[in-house]
Design a protein around this motif. Structure first.
Motif, short mmCIF file in Angstrom:
data_model
loop_
_atom_site.label_atom_id
_atom_site.label_comp_id
_atom_site.label_asym_id
_atom_site.label_seq_id
_atom_site.Cartn_x
_atom_site.Cartn_y
_atom_site.Cartn_z
N MET A 10 9.05 30.92 23.75
CA MET A 10 10.08 31.42 24.61
C MET A 10 10.96 30.27 25.11
SD MET A 10 10.89 34.32 25.61
CE MET A 10 11.73 35.22 26.82
N LEU A 11 10.32 29.13 25.37
CA LEU A 11 11.07 27.98 25.86
C LEU A 11 12.05 27.48 24.80
CD1 LEU A 11 11.47 25.94 28.13
CD2 LEU A 11 9.70 24.56 27.08
N ALA A 12 11.66 27.54 23.53
CA ALA A 12 12.55 27.09 22.46
C ALA A 12 13.80 27.97 22.39
CB ALA A 12 11.81 27.11 21.13
N LEU A 13 13.66 29.27 22.57
CA LEU A 13 14.81 30.15 22.55
C LEU A 13 15.69 29.94 23.77
CD1 LEU A 13 13.14 33.40 21.19
CD2 LEU A 13 14.56 31.77 19.97
N LEU A 14 15.09 29.65 24.91
CA LEU A 14 15.87 29.35 26.11
C LEU A 14 16.68 28.07 25.91
CD1 LEU A 14 16.60 29.91 29.07
CD2 LEU A 14 14.61 28.55 29.71
N VAL A 15 16.09 27.08 25.29
CA VAL A 15 16.82 25.84 25.00
C VAL A 15 17.97 26.13 24.03
CG1 VAL A 15 16.61 23.58 23.90
CG2 VAL A 15 14.89 24.32 25.52
N ALA A 16 17.76 27.01 23.06
CA ALA A 16 18.83 27.37 22.14
C ALA A 16 19.99 28.06 22.88
CB ALA A 16 18.29 28.27 21.04
N VAL A 17 19.67 28.93 23.82
CA VAL A 17 20.70 29.58 24.62
C VAL A 17 21.46 28.53 25.44
CG1 VAL A 17 21.09 31.14 26.58
CG2 VAL A 17 19.59 31.82 24.72
N LEU A 18 20.74 27.61 26.05
CA LEU A 18 21.39 26.57 26.86
C LEU A 18 22.28 25.66 26.02
CD1 LEU A 18 18.52 25.63 29.31
CD2 LEU A 18 20.56 26.98 29.78
N ILE A 19 21.84 25.33 24.83
CA ILE A 19 22.65 24.50 23.94
C ILE A 19 23.93 25.24 23.55
CG2 ILE A 19 22.74 23.55 21.60
CD1 ILE A 19 19.82 22.74 21.97
N THR A 20 23.81 26.52 23.23
CA THR A 20 24.97 27.31 22.85
C THR A 20 25.95 27.44 24.01
OG1 THR A 20 23.59 28.54 21.31
CG2 THR A 20 25.71 29.51 21.89
N ARG A 21 25.44 27.75 25.19
CA ARG A 21 26.33 27.88 26.36
C ARG A 21 26.95 26.54 26.74
NH1 ARG A 21 28.75 32.00 27.47
NH2 ARG A 21 28.92 31.33 29.60
N GLY A 22 26.22 25.46 26.58
CA GLY A 22 26.77 24.13 26.85
C GLY A 22 27.89 23.78 25.89
N ALA A 23 27.72 24.13 24.63
CA ALA A 23 28.77 23.88 23.64
C ALA A 23 30.01 24.70 23.96
CB ALA A 23 28.26 24.19 22.24
N LEU A 24 29.83 25.95 24.35
CA LEU A 24 30.98 26.79 24.71
C LEU A 24 31.69 26.26 25.95
CD1 LEU A 24 29.54 30.34 24.00
CD2 LEU A 24 31.26 29.10 22.69
N ALA A 25 30.93 25.78 26.92
CA ALA A 25 31.55 25.21 28.13
C ALA A 25 32.33 23.94 27.79
CB ALA A 25 30.47 24.91 29.17
N LEU A 26 31.79 23.12 26.92
CA LEU A 26 32.49 21.91 26.50
C LEU A 26 33.78 22.26 25.74
CD1 LEU A 26 32.39 18.82 26.34
CD2 LEU A 26 31.15 19.06 24.22
N LEU A 27 33.72 23.27 24.89
CA LEU A 27 34.92 23.71 24.18
C LEU A 27 35.97 24.28 25.13
CD1 LEU A 27 33.27 25.38 21.10
CD2 LEU A 27 34.70 23.34 21.08
N ASP A 28 35.53 25.03 26.13
CA ASP A 28 36.46 25.55 27.13
C ASP A 28 37.14 24.41 27.89
OD1 ASP A 28 36.01 28.17 26.50
OD2 ASP A 28 34.58 28.51 28.11
N PHE A 29 36.37 23.42 28.24
CA PHE A 29 36.92 22.27 28.96
C PHE A 29 37.92 21.50 28.11
CE2 PHE A 29 36.61 17.71 29.93
CZ PHE A 29 37.11 17.73 31.24
N ALA A 30 37.63 21.37 26.82
CA ALA A 30 38.48 20.56 25.95
C ALA A 30 39.74 21.27 25.51
CB ALA A 30 37.68 20.11 24.73
N MET A 31 39.66 22.59 25.28
CA MET A 31 40.79 23.26 24.64
C MET A 31 41.62 24.16 25.55
SD MET A 31 39.66 24.11 20.78
CE MET A 31 38.08 24.86 21.00
N PHE A 32 41.08 24.60 26.67
CA PHE A 32 41.82 25.52 27.51
C PHE A 32 42.26 24.81 28.79
CE2 PHE A 32 39.25 28.39 24.94
CZ PHE A 32 40.22 29.25 24.49
N PRO A 33 43.51 24.99 29.21
CA PRO A 33 43.98 24.36 30.44
C PRO A 33 43.31 24.98 31.66
CG PRO A 33 45.66 25.80 29.58
CD PRO A 33 44.55 25.76 28.57
N PRO A 34 43.24 24.26 32.78
CA PRO A 34 42.56 24.78 33.96
C PRO A 34 43.26 25.96 34.61
CG PRO A 34 43.49 22.63 34.41
CD PRO A 34 43.68 22.90 32.96
#
Length: 86
Positions: free
Chosen positions: A1-25
């Motif tokens: 279960m912990l491995a899947l939670l880490v996968a969710v966190l990695i995916t959400r972190g990547a999406l947050a980084l993409l939002d920060f980089a590509m979309f204006p505030p």
């Protein structure tokens, strides 16, 4: 279960980084803003956010599921099988 939670966190972190980089505030009327790190048009940013998010999510969940299968007793060499599994 912990491995899947880490996968969710990695995916959400990547999406947050993409939002920060590509979309204006804040919403802007022009095609792109000076406040963007990566100057792309909004429709292109949405396209790449979705594609990169899918790739990162697919990779993270695949990696964690393969790790879970090894922990459940599958042989570690099943990943390198020369013939298709199905």
């Amino acid at each position: 279960m912990l491995a899947l939670l880490v996968a969710v966190l990695i995916t959400r972190g990547a999406l947050a980084l993409l939002d920060f980089a590509m979309f204006p505030p804040k919403p802007v009327a022009s095609d792109w803003s000076d406040q963007q790190i990566v100057p792309v048009k909004p429709d292109h940013a949405t396209y790449w956010r979705r594609r990169i998010g899918l790739f990162v999510g697919y990779f993270a969940f695949g990696w964690s599921i393969v790790g879970i299968l090894v922990d459940l007793g599958f042989p570690s060499n099943f990943r390198n099988s020369p013939r298709p599994i199905f």
